[in-house]
Design a protein around this motif. Structure first.
Motif, PDB file in Angstrom:
ATOM      1  N   CYS A 163      18.171 -23.744  13.545  1.00  0.00           N
ATOM      2  CA  CYS A 163      17.989 -24.695  12.448  1.00  0.00           C
ATOM      3  C   CYS A 163      19.344 -25.332  12.156  1.00  0.00           C
ATOM      4  O   CYS A 163      20.353 -24.622  12.074  1.00  0.00           O
ATOM      5  CB  CYS A 163      17.484 -23.926  11.234  1.00  0.00           C
ATOM      6  SG  CYS A 163      17.768 -24.764   9.675  1.00  0.00           S
ATOM      7  N   PRO A 164      19.395 -26.658  12.002  1.00  0.00           N
ATOM      8  CA  PRO A 164      20.700 -27.309  11.821  1.00  0.00           C
ATOM      9  C   PRO A 164      21.494 -26.855  10.592  1.00  0.00           C
ATOM     10  O   PRO A 164      22.719 -26.960  10.578  1.00  0.00           O
ATOM     11  CB  PRO A 164      20.357 -28.804  11.735  1.00  0.00           C
ATOM     12  CG  PRO A 164      18.893 -28.879  11.536  1.00  0.00           C
ATOM     13  CD  PRO A 164      18.295 -27.618  12.043  1.00  0.00           C
ATOM     14  N   VAL A 165      20.793 -26.349   9.568  1.00  0.00           N
ATOM     15  CA  VAL A 165      21.553 -25.889   8.394  1.00  0.00           C
ATOM     16  C   VAL A 165      21.680 -24.359   8.366  1.00  0.00           C
ATOM     17  O   VAL A 165      22.213 -23.793   7.411  1.00  0.00           O
ATOM     18  CB  VAL A 165      20.951 -26.401   7.062  1.00  0.00           C
ATOM     19  CG1 VAL A 165      21.041 -27.904   6.959  1.00  0.00           C
ATOM     20  CG2 VAL A 165      19.514 -25.943   6.887  1.00  0.00           C
ATOM     21  N   ILE A 205      14.871 -18.759  10.357  1.00  0.00           N
ATOM     22  CA  ILE A 205      13.439 -19.006  10.104  1.00  0.00           C
ATOM     23  C   ILE A 205      12.597 -17.736  10.334  1.00  0.00           C
ATOM     24  O   ILE A 205      11.927 -17.262   9.411  1.00  0.00           O
ATOM     25  CB  ILE A 205      12.931 -20.206  10.936  1.00  0.00           C
ATOM     26  CG1 ILE A 205      13.732 -21.461  10.567  1.00  0.00           C
ATOM     27  CG2 ILE A 205      11.435 -20.430  10.705  1.00  0.00           C
ATOM     28  CD1 ILE A 205      13.499 -22.657  11.480  1.00  0.00           C
ATOM     29  N   CYS A 242      16.645 -24.670   3.409  1.00  0.00           N
ATOM     30  CA  CYS A 242      15.894 -25.670   4.197  1.00  0.00           C
ATOM     31  C   CYS A 242      15.974 -27.048   3.526  1.00  0.00           C
ATOM     32  O   CYS A 242      15.709 -27.180   2.333  1.00  0.00           O
ATOM     33  CB  CYS A 242      14.438 -25.226   4.328  1.00  0.00           C
ATOM     34  SG  CYS A 242      13.387 -26.461   5.085  1.00  0.00           S
ATOM     35  N   ILE A 243      16.346 -28.058   4.323  1.00  0.00           N
ATOM     36  CA  ILE A 243      16.431 -29.426   3.788  1.00  0.00           C
ATOM     37  C   ILE A 243      15.219 -30.263   4.220  1.00  0.00           C
ATOM     38  O   ILE A 243      15.217 -31.481   4.094  1.00  0.00           O
ATOM     39  CB  ILE A 243      17.743 -30.114   4.235  1.00  0.00           C
ATOM     40  CG1 ILE A 243      17.871 -30.046   5.766  1.00  0.00           C
ATOM     41  CG2 ILE A 243      18.964 -29.521   3.531  1.00  0.00           C
ATOM     42  CD1 ILE A 243      18.964 -30.943   6.338  1.00  0.00           C
ATOM     43  N   GLU A 244      14.232 -29.600   4.782  1.00  0.00           N
ATOM     44  CA  GLU A 244      12.980 -30.234   5.201  1.00  0.00           C
ATOM     45  C   GLU A 244      13.199 -31.373   6.194  1.00  0.00           C
ATOM     46  O   GLU A 244      12.571 -32.418   6.103  1.00  0.00           O
ATOM     47  CB  GLU A 244      12.194 -30.725   3.979  1.00  0.00           C
ATOM     48  CG  GLU A 244      11.803 -29.598   3.044  1.00  0.00           C
ATOM     49  CD  GLU A 244      10.980 -30.078   1.860  1.00  0.00           C
ATOM     50  OE1 GLU A 244       9.986 -30.767   2.081  1.00  0.00           O
ATOM     51  OE2 GLU A 244      11.374 -29.757   0.720  1.00  0.00           O
ATOM     52  N   CYS A 245      14.125 -31.165   7.144  1.00  0.00           N
ATOM     53  CA  CYS A 245      14.376 -32.212   8.144  1.00  0.00           C
ATOM     54  C   CYS A 245      13.195 -32.334   9.108  1.00  0.00           C
ATOM     55  O   CYS A 245      13.029 -33.360   9.766  1.00  0.00           O
ATOM     56  CB  CYS A 245      15.653 -31.911   8.918  1.00  0.00           C
ATOM     57  SG  CYS A 245      15.497 -30.495  10.040  1.00  0.00           S
ATOM     58  N   GLY A 246      12.401 -31.276   9.237  1.00  0.00           N
ATOM     59  CA  GLY A 246      11.200 -31.321  10.073  1.00  0.00           C
ATOM     60  C   GLY A 246      11.444 -31.050  11.551  1.00  0.00           C
ATOM     61  O   GLY A 246      10.504 -30.999  12.345  1.00  0.00           O
ATOM     62  N   CYS A 269      12.104 -28.409  13.202  1.00  0.00           N
ATOM     63  CA  CYS A 269      11.490 -27.180  13.729  1.00  0.00           C
ATOM     64  C   CYS A 269       9.976 -27.261  13.874  1.00  0.00           C
ATOM     65  O   CYS A 269       9.391 -26.535  14.673  1.00  0.00           O
ATOM     66  CB  CYS A 269      11.837 -26.013  12.801  1.00  0.00           C
ATOM     67  SG  CYS A 269      11.324 -26.308  11.080  1.00  0.00           S
ATOM     68  N   PRO A 274       8.748 -25.763   6.852  1.00  0.00           N
ATOM     69  CA  PRO A 274       9.400 -26.037   5.558  1.00  0.00           C
ATOM     70  C   PRO A 274       8.528 -25.644   4.365  1.00  0.00           C
ATOM     71  O   PRO A 274       9.031 -25.107   3.368  1.00  0.00           O
ATOM     72  CB  PRO A 274       9.651 -27.553   5.578  1.00  0.00           C
ATOM     73  CG  PRO A 274       9.324 -28.036   6.933  1.00  0.00           C
ATOM     74  CD  PRO A 274       8.657 -26.951   7.704  1.00  0.00           C
ATOM     75  N   LEU A 304       8.583 -21.882   4.045  1.00  0.00           N
ATOM     76  CA  LEU A 304       9.891 -21.398   3.572  1.00  0.00           C
ATOM     77  C   LEU A 304      10.012 -21.549   2.060  1.00  0.00           C
ATOM     78  O   LEU A 304      10.586 -20.697   1.379  1.00  0.00           O
ATOM     79  CB  LEU A 304      11.023 -22.150   4.281  1.00  0.00           C
ATOM     80  CG  LEU A 304      11.274 -21.741   5.742  1.00  0.00           C
ATOM     81  CD1 LEU A 304      12.306 -22.665   6.385  1.00  0.00           C
ATOM     82  CD2 LEU A 304      11.731 -20.289   5.861  1.00  0.00           C
TER      83      LEU A 304
END
Ligand code: SF4
Ligand code: SF4
Length: 349
Positions: free
Chosen positions: A246-248, A252, A304-308, A310, A321, A324
């Motif tokens: 995950c980028p942040v 998960i 989680c920033i909900e970038c989508g 994953c 997201p 989470l």
């Protein structure tokens, strides 16, 4: 995939290559043009230090990746390599719905398919109907996730009591494996092992296995614990880690494992201790991006920033997201799991 092929290539030297049935797969999520087939396959043979594979799979087919096979005419490539003797058998592994599975099965005269299957997943993805469908067509079916990412090795307390009371005295892992080996349609069960002890236990189980070996009573015992699992599993994550990194830095599968374990009803002091341990584990995860350990990615659900990114990678179709957010409600805000999850994930099992 690349690292394991390299390690296996080394291990298969000195006469071992001829003793094994070697399978590897074309990573469909990385192929984008016709030439990618040869590019990947040549590199894989080199890493494996061999001239041929016994079976080559299109990896993790779904409707989307199956379209790539048609678009780039990859069957032609597989057949060419088969004629050249570099591929002995052709197949695909699968993560999508039953209608998609049947469509792919009917598309070609496959030798082998690899599906997710265990006693909880009889109606998930290809499911039991898919297993029968492929086997009827003479396709060998190998089973992945026989322990559902380890969940079946650690039953909820009420399920464990039922298993322990059964006269068979099997371990939870043995129950799960015997359930599969009992079925005539299952050709091979692939169980991930991470220690010599697990390897030895699995060999012991395999030696006791056979088609039709489970008694009616034993099958009933398995039936009776399915509903308990369904109630306890909040997020059906199998810890495959396809969604990572995950980028942040959210861990998960780690977050999902914690919330599932926290939903276990304690039957004794030890279970109560484990429940507290899960709370502690969540508290110790990184709560801000600057605190995330870049090596192991230990971020809490709340990061989680909900970038989508994953979401399309999850073979279980989990809305990561969204789930989470619920994990943090339960583990971070101490809300009741039943209120937050409202059994929506359990119903999907
Ligand atoms: S949606 Fe959330 S968990 Fe998924 S990759 Fe993006 S930040 Fe990470
Ligand atoms: S891809 Fe899905 S099943 Fe696999 S670890 Fe991530 S959330 Fe779990």
């Amino acid at each position: 995939m690349g690292a394991s092929e390299r390690i296996l290539g080394k291990a298969l030297q000195d006469g071992y290559r001829e003793k094994v049935f070697l399978v590897t797969k074309l990573p469909m999520f990385l192929v984008n043009k016709k030439e990618d087939f040869n590019r990947f396959f040549d590199a894989q043979l080199e890493r494996l230090q061999t001239d041929y594979v016994d079976c080559y799979l299109f990896h993790g087919l779904s409707e989307g990746s199956f379209n790539k096979i048609e678009k780039f005419k990859f069957i032609e490539d597989m057949e060419r390599e088969k004629t050249a003797g570099r591929i002995r058998h052709m197949g695909f592994s699968f993560h999508d719905t039953l209608p998609v599975f049947k469509k792919i099965v009917d598309y070609y005269d496959w030798d082998l398919t690899q599906i997710q299957y265990n006693y909880l997943d009889t109606t998930v993805q290809a499911g039991h109907e898919g297993l029968l469908y492929a086997a009827e067509k003479g396709i060998a079916v190998t089973v992945m996730e026989p322990l559902k990412g380890g969940m079946l090795a650690n039953p909820p307390a009420e399920a464990r009591e039922i298993l322990d009371a059964s006269p068979g005295k099997r371990s939870p892992v043995d129950w799960a494996l015997q359930y599969l080996w009992n079925l005539p349609e299952v050709s091979v069960v692939l169980s991930g092992m991470s220690s010599m002890e697990q390897l030895e236990q699995n060999i012991e189980s395999a030696e006791e296995s056979g088609i039709g070996k489970l008694t009616t009573e034993e099958n009933k015992t398995i039936e009776s614990i399915i509903s308990i699992y369904r109630e306890r599993i909040l997020v059906p994550c199998t810890a495959c880690k396809y969604c990572m990194p995950c980028p942040v830095g959210v861990d998960i599968p780690g977050n999902f494992a914690i919330v599932n374990a926290a939903n276990n009803k304690p039957a004794n002091m030890m279970d109560r201790g484990l429940k507290l341990r899960n709370k502690l584990l969540y508290r110790r995860m990184a709560g801000s991006i600057d605190k995330v350990n870049k090596e192991v990615l230990n971020g809490k659900a709340s990061l989680c920033i909900e970038c989508g990114k994953c979401v399309p990678l999850c073979p279980q179709g989990i809305d990561i997201p969204e789930e989470l957010k619920k994990v943090h409600q339960v583990m971070g805000k101490h809300r009741k799991p039943a209120e937050v999850f409202k059994k929506t994930q359990a119903e999907k099992l």
